[in-house]
Design a protein around this motif. Structure first.
Motif, PDB file in Angstrom:
ATOM      1  N   LEU A 182       0.805  -1.218   0.000  1.00  0.00           N
ATOM      2  CA  LEU A 182       0.000   0.000   0.000  1.00  0.00           C
ATOM      3  C   LEU A 182       0.843   1.276   0.000  1.00  0.00           C
ATOM      4  O   LEU A 182       0.492   2.258  -0.648  1.00  0.00           O
ATOM      5  CB  LEU A 182      -0.923   0.006   1.226  1.00  0.00           C
ATOM      6  N   LYS A 183       1.953   1.260   0.713  1.00  0.00           N
ATOM      7  CA  LYS A 183       2.700   2.512   0.854  1.00  0.00           C
ATOM      8  C   LYS A 183       3.457   2.915  -0.405  1.00  0.00           C
ATOM      9  O   LYS A 183       4.041   3.992  -0.444  1.00  0.00           O
ATOM     10  CB  LYS A 183       3.674   2.413   2.034  1.00  0.00           C
ATOM     11  N   ARG A 184       3.433   2.071  -1.440  1.00  0.00           N
ATOM     12  CA  ARG A 184       4.066   2.425  -2.704  1.00  0.00           C
ATOM     13  C   ARG A 184       3.049   2.735  -3.801  1.00  0.00           C
ATOM     14  O   ARG A 184       3.399   2.846  -4.969  1.00  0.00           O
ATOM     15  CB  ARG A 184       4.992   1.289  -3.156  1.00  0.00           C
ATOM     16  N   MET A 185       1.770   2.841  -3.406  1.00  0.00           N
ATOM     17  CA  MET A 185       0.710   3.082  -4.379  1.00  0.00           C
ATOM     18  C   MET A 185       0.382   4.564  -4.486  1.00  0.00           C
ATOM     19  O   MET A 185       0.617   5.340  -3.557  1.00  0.00           O
ATOM     20  CB  MET A 185      -0.559   2.318  -3.980  1.00  0.00           C
ATOM     21  N   THR A 186      -0.180   4.936  -5.612  1.00  0.00           N
ATOM     22  CA  THR A 186      -0.735   6.284  -5.762  1.00  0.00           C
ATOM     23  C   THR A 186      -2.023   6.362  -4.944  1.00  0.00           C
ATOM     24  O   THR A 186      -2.624   5.332  -4.609  1.00  0.00           O
ATOM     25  CB  THR A 186      -1.046   6.577  -7.234  1.00  0.00           C
ATOM     26  N   PRO A 187      -2.486   7.565  -4.603  1.00  0.00           N
ATOM     27  CA  PRO A 187      -3.712   7.687  -3.793  1.00  0.00           C
ATOM     28  C   PRO A 187      -4.908   6.958  -4.385  1.00  0.00           C
ATOM     29  O   PRO A 187      -5.674   6.309  -3.658  1.00  0.00           O
ATOM     30  CB  PRO A 187      -3.947   9.199  -3.733  1.00  0.00           C
ATOM     31  N   GLY A 188      -5.084   7.042  -5.707  1.00  0.00           N
ATOM     32  CA  GLY A 188      -6.221   6.373  -6.331  1.00  0.00           C
ATOM     33  C   GLY A 188      -6.131   4.866  -6.217  1.00  0.00           C
ATOM     34  O   GLY A 188      -7.117   4.191  -5.881  1.00  0.00           O
ATOM     35  N   ASN A 189      -4.953   4.304  -6.503  1.00  0.00           N
ATOM     36  CA  ASN A 189      -4.764   2.856  -6.388  1.00  0.00           C
ATOM     37  C   ASN A 189      -4.884   2.397  -4.930  1.00  0.00           C
ATOM     38  O   ASN A 189      -5.410   1.314  -4.644  1.00  0.00           O
ATOM     39  CB  ASN A 189      -3.405   2.454  -6.942  1.00  0.00           C
ATOM     40  N   PHE A 190      -4.382   3.220  -4.009  1.00  0.00           N
ATOM     41  CA  PHE A 190      -4.473   2.913  -2.583  1.00  0.00           C
ATOM     42  C   PHE A 190      -5.935   2.790  -2.167  1.00  0.00           C
ATOM     43  O   PHE A 190      -6.325   1.809  -1.522  1.00  0.00           O
ATOM     44  CB  PHE A 190      -3.779   4.015  -1.782  1.00  0.00           C
ATOM     45  N   ASN A 191      -6.740   3.774  -2.521  1.00  0.00           N
ATOM     46  CA  ASN A 191      -8.155   3.760  -2.143  1.00  0.00           C
ATOM     47  C   ASN A 191      -8.872   2.546  -2.720  1.00  0.00           C
ATOM     48  O   ASN A 191      -9.656   1.878  -2.031  1.00  0.00           O
ATOM     49  CB  ASN A 191      -8.839   5.040  -2.623  1.00  0.00           C
ATOM     50  N   TRP A 192      -8.602   2.252  -3.999  1.00  0.00           N
ATOM     51  CA  TRP A 192      -9.274   1.121  -4.648  1.00  0.00           C
ATOM     52  C   TRP A 192      -8.862  -0.195  -4.013  1.00  0.00           C
ATOM     53  O   TRP A 192      -9.707  -1.036  -3.684  1.00  0.00           O
ATOM     54  CB  TRP A 192      -8.942   1.118  -6.140  1.00  0.00           C
ATOM     55  N   PHE A 193      -7.553  -0.392  -3.829  1.00  0.00           N
ATOM     56  CA  PHE A 193      -7.058  -1.656  -3.289  1.00  0.00           C
ATOM     57  C   PHE A 193      -7.572  -1.890  -1.872  1.00  0.00           C
ATOM     58  O   PHE A 193      -8.057  -2.982  -1.542  1.00  0.00           O
ATOM     59  CB  PHE A 193      -5.524  -1.662  -3.298  1.00  0.00           C
ATOM     60  N   LEU A 194      -7.489  -0.852  -1.028  1.00  0.00           N
ATOM     61  CA  LEU A 194      -7.921  -1.014   0.355  1.00  0.00           C
ATOM     62  C   LEU A 194      -9.423  -1.268   0.435  1.00  0.00           C
ATOM     63  O   LEU A 194      -9.874  -2.115   1.203  1.00  0.00           O
ATOM     64  CB  LEU A 194      -7.553   0.240   1.153  1.00  0.00           C
ATOM     65  N   HIS A 195     -10.193  -0.554  -0.385  1.00  0.00           N
ATOM     66  CA  HIS A 195     -11.645  -0.744  -0.361  1.00  0.00           C
ATOM     67  C   HIS A 195     -12.013  -2.162  -0.808  1.00  0.00           C
ATOM     68  O   HIS A 195     -12.893  -2.797  -0.212  1.00  0.00           O
ATOM     69  CB  HIS A 195     -12.316   0.287  -1.272  1.00  0.00           C
ATOM     70  N   VAL A 196     -11.341  -2.657  -1.829  1.00  0.00           N
ATOM     71  CA  VAL A 196     -11.623  -4.018  -2.313  1.00  0.00           C
ATOM     72  C   VAL A 196     -11.249  -5.054  -1.262  1.00  0.00           C
ATOM     73  O   VAL A 196     -11.990  -6.015  -1.013  1.00  0.00           O
ATOM     74  CB  VAL A 196     -10.868  -4.279  -3.631  1.00  0.00           C
ATOM     75  N   MET A 197     -10.100  -4.885  -0.605  1.00  0.00           N
ATOM     76  CA  MET A 197      -9.674  -5.843   0.409  1.00  0.00           C
ATOM     77  C   MET A 197     -10.633  -5.849   1.591  1.00  0.00           C
ATOM     78  O   MET A 197     -10.968  -6.907   2.134  1.00  0.00           O
ATOM     79  CB  MET A 197      -8.256  -5.512   0.880  1.00  0.00           C
ATOM     80  N   LEU A 198     -11.102  -4.675   1.998  1.00  0.00           N
ATOM     81  CA  LEU A 198     -12.070  -4.608   3.093  1.00  0.00           C
ATOM     82  C   LEU A 198     -13.414  -5.197   2.680  1.00  0.00           C
ATOM     83  O   LEU A 198     -14.118  -5.807   3.489  1.00  0.00           O
ATOM     84  CB  LEU A 198     -12.248  -3.156   3.550  1.00  0.00           C
ATOM     85  N   PHE A 199     -13.763  -5.031   1.411  1.00  0.00           N
ATOM     86  CA  PHE A 199     -15.006  -5.616   0.900  1.00  0.00           C
ATOM     87  C   PHE A 199     -14.931  -7.144   0.949  1.00  0.00           C
ATOM     88  O   PHE A 199     -15.859  -7.812   1.426  1.00  0.00           O
ATOM     89  CB  PHE A 199     -15.253  -5.149  -0.532  1.00  0.00           C
ATOM     90  N   TYR A 200     -13.810  -7.710   0.478  1.00  0.00           N
ATOM     91  CA  TYR A 200     -13.656  -9.163   0.514  1.00  0.00           C
ATOM     92  C   TYR A 200     -13.577  -9.679   1.948  1.00  0.00           C
ATOM     93  O   TYR A 200     -14.075 -10.769   2.248  1.00  0.00           O
ATOM     94  CB  TYR A 200     -12.408  -9.577  -0.268  1.00  0.00           C
ATOM     95  N   HIS A 201     -12.946  -8.905   2.823  1.00  0.00           N
ATOM     96  CA  HIS A 201     -12.887  -9.303   4.227  1.00  0.00           C
ATOM     97  C   HIS A 201     -14.292  -9.378   4.824  1.00  0.00           C
ATOM     98  O   HIS A 201     -14.623 -10.326   5.552  1.00  0.00           O
ATOM     99  CB  HIS A 201     -12.032  -8.299   5.010  1.00  0.00           C
ATOM    100  N   THR A 202     -15.130  -8.386   4.513  1.00  0.00           N
ATOM    101  CA  THR A 202     -16.499  -8.377   5.020  1.00  0.00           C
ATOM    102  C   THR A 202     -17.293  -9.553   4.460  1.00  0.00           C
ATOM    103  O   THR A 202     -18.063 -10.198   5.187  1.00  0.00           O
ATOM    104  CB  THR A 202     -17.179  -7.043   4.669  1.00  0.00           C
TER     105      THR A 202
END
Length: 229
Positions: A182-202
């Motif tokens: 995550l810390k090497r991603m652009t803000p847009g990629n960061f938001n998308w990746f984190l949101h998707v991971m939290l979605f799959y976790h839920t």
């Protein structure tokens, strides 16, 4: 590649900055120069005690009680939407800040700030406010929904916490494994990746709960069939 909290990769420095203690006031970090890219301070999550993620956001400078209170007001704008209990490791600081800025008049109508069990064990002997008003499992009857009676293998009753107060900490520990990505991603990629991971976790948590309910239903049906026979 996943990286666990406290683990250093070969290309990273051997030492890292000290993490901010949960029970101390936050201070905003001022930048000394602008020759490096700006970074967000932390990711803040809200999840139910079962582990389902409700919301998340990014704090740019600090995890201050004011930022947390503003985040809570954005997610729970009306009295009807607010939970009865809000468990957070900085509950004592939130309580102090909300009383100081006047927002406690609003929150006190519907909610109570409590700390997680780990924080309470470490602070109950030194912090009176934490012990008196933020106890996650009071035995004086002031919060009967937080304590239930369970039975051990010998049938002896004992008190236990009704909810998992470490749900967010467990979620943060799981997210820590993706820090190096995550810390090497652009803000847009960061938001998308984190949101998707939290979605799959839920989705995983909900599927696990459904399987647990189905198992309990099947055991009840089998027990009824045995009684009929």
């Amino acid at each position: 590649m996943l990286q666990r909290p406290g683990e250093n990769m070969p290309w990273e420095p051997a030492t890292r900055g000290n993490a901010q203690p949960h029970d101390e006031e936050s201070t905003e970090h001022e930048r000394k120069h602008y020759f490096s890219p700006a970074k967000f301070y932390c990711v803040e999550t809200i999840c139910a005690s079962c582990g389902v993620v409700i919301a998340w956001t990014k704090f740019d400078k600090s995890e201050s009680p004011t930022n947390i209170l503003n985040f809570l007001e954005d997610i729970y704008p009306t009295e009807e939407s607010r939970p009865d209990y809000i468990c957070i490791d900085k509950a004592c600081l939130l309580l102090r800040s909300s009383i100081a800025n006047g927002s406690w008049d609003m929150w006190s109508k519907t909610s109570r700030f409590i700390v997680d069990s780990y924080h309470y064990i470490n602070q109950r002997t030194t912090d009176y406010i934490c012990c008196k008003w933020c106890n996650p499992a009071p035995l004086n009857g002031s919060a009967p929904n937080l304590v239930v009676i369970a039975y051990d293998k010998q049938g002896n009753p004992y008190y236990k916490r009704a909810y998992n107060t470490q749900a967010c900490e467990q979620l943060n520990s799981w997210l820590g494994g993706f820090e190096s990505i995550l810390k090497r991603m652009t803000p847009g990629n960061f938001n998308w990746f984190l949101h998707v991971m939290l979605f799959y976790h839920t989705k995983y948590v909900l599927a696990k709960q459904k399987a647990k309910r189905d198992k309990g239903t099947n055991e009840t049906i089998n027990s009824d069939d045995s009684d009929d026979m």
